[in-house]
Scaffold this motif. Structure first.
Motif, PDB file in Angstrom:
ATOM      1  N   LEU A  34      44.409 -21.539  50.801  1.00  0.00           N
ATOM      2  CA  LEU A  34      44.763 -20.818  52.025  1.00  0.00           C
ATOM      3  C   LEU A  34      44.584 -19.320  51.881  1.00  0.00           C
ATOM      4  CD1 LEU A  34      47.924 -22.912  52.851  1.00  0.00           C
ATOM      5  CD2 LEU A  34      45.598 -23.202  53.692  1.00  0.00           C
ATOM      6  N   GLY A  35      44.107 -18.903  50.727  1.00  0.00           N
ATOM      7  CA  GLY A  35      43.867 -17.470  50.554  1.00  0.00           C
ATOM      8  C   GLY A  35      45.090 -16.672  50.167  1.00  0.00           C
ATOM      9  N   VAL A  36      46.131 -17.359  49.693  1.00  0.00           N
ATOM     10  CA  VAL A  36      47.339 -16.662  49.264  1.00  0.00           C
ATOM     11  C   VAL A  36      47.679 -17.122  47.846  1.00  0.00           C
ATOM     12  CG1 VAL A  36      49.691 -16.071  49.894  1.00  0.00           C
ATOM     13  CG2 VAL A  36      48.103 -16.849  51.639  1.00  0.00           C
ATOM     14  N   PRO A  37      46.983 -16.572  46.870  1.00  0.00           N
ATOM     15  CA  PRO A  37      47.092 -16.969  45.464  1.00  0.00           C
ATOM     16  C   PRO A  37      48.525 -17.123  44.952  1.00  0.00           C
ATOM     17  CG  PRO A  37      45.422 -15.304  45.737  1.00  0.00           C
ATOM     18  CD  PRO A  37      46.126 -15.410  47.056  1.00  0.00           C
ATOM     19  N   ARG A  38      49.416 -16.291  45.444  1.00  0.00           N
ATOM     20  CA  ARG A  38      50.803 -16.373  44.954  1.00  0.00           C
ATOM     21  C   ARG A  38      51.762 -16.884  46.004  1.00  0.00           C
ATOM     22  NH1 ARG A  38      50.645 -10.662  41.702  1.00  0.00           N
ATOM     23  NH2 ARG A  38      49.115 -11.335  40.186  1.00  0.00           N
ATOM     24  N   GLY A  39      51.277 -17.653  46.900  1.00  0.00           N
ATOM     25  CA  GLY A  39      52.150 -18.150  47.970  1.00  0.00           C
ATOM     26  C   GLY A  39      52.625 -19.578  47.789  1.00  0.00           C
ATOM     27  N   ALA A  40      52.769 -19.978  46.540  1.00  0.00           N
ATOM     28  CA  ALA A  40      53.216 -21.346  46.254  1.00  0.00           C
ATOM     29  C   ALA A  40      54.544 -21.666  46.950  1.00  0.00           C
ATOM     30  CB  ALA A  40      53.344 -21.548  44.760  1.00  0.00           C
ATOM     31  N   ARG A  41      55.448 -20.724  46.901  1.00  0.00           N
ATOM     32  CA  ARG A  41      56.760 -20.963  47.517  1.00  0.00           C
ATOM     33  C   ARG A  41      56.630 -21.127  49.013  1.00  0.00           C
ATOM     34  NH1 ARG A  41      61.687 -17.689  44.938  1.00  0.00           N
ATOM     35  NH2 ARG A  41      62.770 -19.584  45.459  1.00  0.00           N
ATOM     36  N   ALA A  42      55.733 -20.375  49.590  1.00  0.00           N
ATOM     37  CA  ALA A  42      55.530 -20.451  51.042  1.00  0.00           C
ATOM     38  C   ALA A  42      55.023 -21.848  51.397  1.00  0.00           C
ATOM     39  CB  ALA A  42      54.535 -19.387  51.486  1.00  0.00           C
ATOM     40  N   VAL A  43      54.180 -22.400  50.535  1.00  0.00           N
ATOM     41  CA  VAL A  43      53.673 -23.754  50.768  1.00  0.00           C
ATOM     42  C   VAL A  43      54.835 -24.737  50.728  1.00  0.00           C
ATOM     43  CG1 VAL A  43      52.232 -25.605  49.843  1.00  0.00           C
ATOM     44  CG2 VAL A  43      51.394 -23.257  49.851  1.00  0.00           C
ATOM     45  N   GLY A  44      55.699 -24.541  49.770  1.00  0.00           N
ATOM     46  CA  GLY A  44      56.864 -25.411  49.653  1.00  0.00           C
ATOM     47  C   GLY A  44      57.735 -25.306  50.892  1.00  0.00           C
ATOM     48  N   TRP A  45      57.835 -24.109  51.410  1.00  0.00           N
ATOM     49  CA  TRP A  45      58.635 -23.878  52.603  1.00  0.00           C
ATOM     50  C   TRP A  45      58.044 -24.653  53.780  1.00  0.00           C
ATOM     51  CZ3 TRP A  45      63.189 -21.267  53.086  1.00  0.00           C
ATOM     52  CH2 TRP A  45      63.639 -21.054  54.388  1.00  0.00           C
ATOM     53  N   ALA A  46      56.755 -24.646  53.852  1.00  0.00           N
ATOM     54  CA  ALA A  46      56.061 -25.337  54.944  1.00  0.00           C
ATOM     55  C   ALA A  46      56.329 -26.840  54.873  1.00  0.00           C
ATOM     56  CB  ALA A  46      54.571 -25.070  54.869  1.00  0.00           C
ATOM     57  N   LEU A  47      56.266 -27.394  53.687  1.00  0.00           N
ATOM     58  CA  LEU A  47      56.504 -28.829  53.538  1.00  0.00           C
ATOM     59  C   LEU A  47      57.965 -29.163  53.790  1.00  0.00           C
ATOM     60  CD1 LEU A  47      54.279 -29.769  50.506  1.00  0.00           C
ATOM     61  CD2 LEU A  47      53.846 -30.008  52.940  1.00  0.00           C
ATOM     62  N   ARG A  48      58.844 -28.233  53.457  1.00  0.00           N
ATOM     63  CA  ARG A  48      60.262 -28.452  53.690  1.00  0.00           C
ATOM     64  C   ARG A  48      60.531 -28.496  55.183  1.00  0.00           C
ATOM     65  NH1 ARG A  48      64.895 -26.350  54.968  1.00  0.00           N
ATOM     66  NH2 ARG A  48      64.093 -24.346  55.579  1.00  0.00           N
ATOM     67  N   ALA A  49      59.781 -27.715  55.932  1.00  0.00           N
ATOM     68  CA  ALA A  49      59.971 -27.635  57.378  1.00  0.00           C
ATOM     69  C   ALA A  49      59.371 -28.849  58.085  1.00  0.00           C
ATOM     70  CB  ALA A  49      59.325 -26.353  57.896  1.00  0.00           C
ATOM     71  N   LEU A  50      58.718 -29.676  57.321  1.00  0.00           N
ATOM     72  CA  LEU A  50      58.099 -30.874  57.895  1.00  0.00           C
ATOM     73  C   LEU A  50      59.160 -31.825  58.449  1.00  0.00           C
ATOM     74  CD1 LEU A  50      55.135 -31.487  58.008  1.00  0.00           C
ATOM     75  CD2 LEU A  50      55.364 -32.795  55.913  1.00  0.00           C
ATOM     76  N   SER A  51      59.065 -32.102  59.727  1.00  0.00           N
ATOM     77  CA  SER A  51      60.035 -33.017  60.335  1.00  0.00           C
ATOM     78  C   SER A  51      59.688 -34.445  59.937  1.00  0.00           C
ATOM     79  CB  SER A  51      59.997 -32.877  61.850  1.00  0.00           C
ATOM     80  OG  SER A  51      58.746 -33.294  62.342  1.00  0.00           O
ATOM     81  N   PRO A  52      60.663 -35.333  59.941  1.00  0.00           N
ATOM     82  CA  PRO A  52      60.449 -36.727  59.550  1.00  0.00           C
ATOM     83  C   PRO A  52      59.275 -37.338  60.321  1.00  0.00           C
ATOM     84  CG  PRO A  52      62.776 -36.314  59.808  1.00  0.00           C
ATOM     85  CD  PRO A  52      62.065 -35.072  60.269  1.00  0.00           C
ATOM     86  N   ARG A  53      59.213 -37.026  61.575  1.00  0.00           N
ATOM     87  CA  ARG A  53      58.123 -37.537  62.420  1.00  0.00           C
ATOM     88  C   ARG A  53      56.784 -37.020  61.925  1.00  0.00           C
ATOM     89  NH1 ARG A  53      54.783 -39.034  65.530  1.00  0.00           N
ATOM     90  NH2 ARG A  53      55.008 -39.710  67.688  1.00  0.00           N
ATOM     91  N   ARG A  54      56.776 -35.754  61.619  1.00  0.00           N
ATOM     92  CA  ARG A  54      55.555 -35.103  61.170  1.00  0.00           C
ATOM     93  C   ARG A  54      55.162 -35.559  59.760  1.00  0.00           C
ATOM     94  NH1 ARG A  54      51.347 -33.171  63.806  1.00  0.00           N
ATOM     95  NH2 ARG A  54      50.569 -31.199  63.022  1.00  0.00           N
ATOM     96  N   SER A  55      56.157 -35.786  58.943  1.00  0.00           N
ATOM     97  CA  SER A  55      55.883 -36.178  57.551  1.00  0.00           C
ATOM     98  C   SER A  55      55.115 -37.495  57.487  1.00  0.00           C
ATOM     99  CB  SER A  55      57.188 -36.303  56.778  1.00  0.00           C
ATOM    100  OG  SER A  55      57.971 -37.349  57.311  1.00  0.00           O
ATOM    101  N   ALA A  56      55.206 -38.271  58.564  1.00  0.00           N
ATOM    102  CA  ALA A  56      54.504 -39.559  58.578  1.00  0.00           C
ATOM    103  C   ALA A  56      52.995 -39.364  58.692  1.00  0.00           C
ATOM    104  CB  ALA A  56      55.013 -40.405  59.729  1.00  0.00           C
ATOM    105  N   THR A  57      52.593 -38.187  59.144  1.00  0.00           N
ATOM    106  CA  THR A  57      51.164 -37.927  59.321  1.00  0.00           C
ATOM    107  C   THR A  57      50.609 -36.986  58.260  1.00  0.00           C
ATOM    108  OG1 THR A  57      51.467 -36.002  60.749  1.00  0.00           O
ATOM    109  CG2 THR A  57      51.512 -38.159  61.802  1.00  0.00           C
ATOM    110  N   VAL A  58      51.479 -36.566  57.359  1.00  0.00           N
ATOM    111  CA  VAL A  58      51.039 -35.668  56.288  1.00  0.00           C
ATOM    112  C   VAL A  58      51.349 -36.285  54.920  1.00  0.00           C
ATOM    113  CG1 VAL A  58      51.326 -33.396  55.264  1.00  0.00           C
ATOM    114  CG2 VAL A  58      51.455 -33.660  57.750  1.00  0.00           C
ATOM    115  N   PRO A  59      50.334 -36.477  54.105  1.00  0.00           N
ATOM    116  CA  PRO A  59      50.523 -37.067  52.763  1.00  0.00           C
ATOM    117  C   PRO A  59      51.213 -36.114  51.807  1.00  0.00           C
ATOM    118  CG  PRO A  59      48.257 -36.370  53.040  1.00  0.00           C
ATOM    119  CD  PRO A  59      48.922 -36.151  54.364  1.00  0.00           C
ATOM    120  N   TRP A  60      52.444 -35.747  52.135  1.00  0.00           N
ATOM    121  CA  TRP A  60      53.203 -34.778  51.340  1.00  0.00           C
ATOM    122  C   TRP A  60      53.378 -35.228  49.894  1.00  0.00           C
ATOM    123  CZ3 TRP A  60      57.345 -37.158  49.229  1.00  0.00           C
ATOM    124  CH2 TRP A  60      57.797 -38.316  49.868  1.00  0.00           C
ATOM    125  N   HIS A  61      53.328 -36.539  49.659  1.00  0.00           N
ATOM    126  CA  HIS A  61      53.570 -37.042  48.307  1.00  0.00           C
ATOM    127  C   HIS A  61      52.448 -36.672  47.348  1.00  0.00           C
ATOM    128  CE1 HIS A  61      51.252 -40.093  50.495  1.00  0.00           C
ATOM    129  NE2 HIS A  61      50.744 -40.435  49.342  1.00  0.00           N
TER     130      HIS A  61
END
Length: 106
Positions: A34-61
């Motif tokens: 995504l062009g943010v070499p040190r944004g690992a935490r931000a990525v984690g934040w995004a996955l955390r914000a994933l709603s249960p409904r949404r998580s069904a369409t994203v292979p978060w695992h």
DNA sequence: CGTATGACGAGCC
DNA sequence: AGGCTCGCCATAC
């Protein structure tokens, strides 16, 4: 082409969806895409914000922490994620994903 | 607009 | 090897 709807979160979800079955990517790796070499935490934040409904369409695992470790998530143990990955043929080595074998760039 | 939060990562002890 | 601290980034409030 990044409109208002194309937020960082959306980009993360799209990147995660691009991970092929049987392979995994690390938070830091996704951040690089995504062009943010040190944004690992931000990525984690995004996955955390994933709603249960949404998580069904994203292979978060298929997203793991550095070194193939399973990141601790709120409200759920690592069992579910390990099971899902195992079902896709991902091998574990002492509780960690074998990145050399299942990483994006083997 | 400043502070707090968190599914990270690298470094240090 | 295992555990702690600090730095980074995008949102939430």
């Amino acid at each position: 082409m990044a409109g208002a709807a194309d937020t960082f979160f959306t980009s993360v979800y799209r990147a995660v969806r691009a991970i092929p079955p049987g392979r995994v990517a690390t938070y830091g790796q996704l951040a690089r895409w995504l062009g943010v070499p040190r944004g690992a935490r931000a990525v984690g934040w995004a996955l955390r914000a994933l709603s249960p409904r949404r998580s069904a369409t994203v292979p978060w695992h298929r997203v793991v922490a550095a070194g193939g470790r399973i990141a601790v998530r709120p409200g759920a143990g690592p069992d579910l994620q390990r099971r899902k990955l195992r079902k896709e043929g991902v091998r574990f080595r002492r509780g960690r994903v074998d990145l050399a074998r299942h990483g994006l760039q083997p």
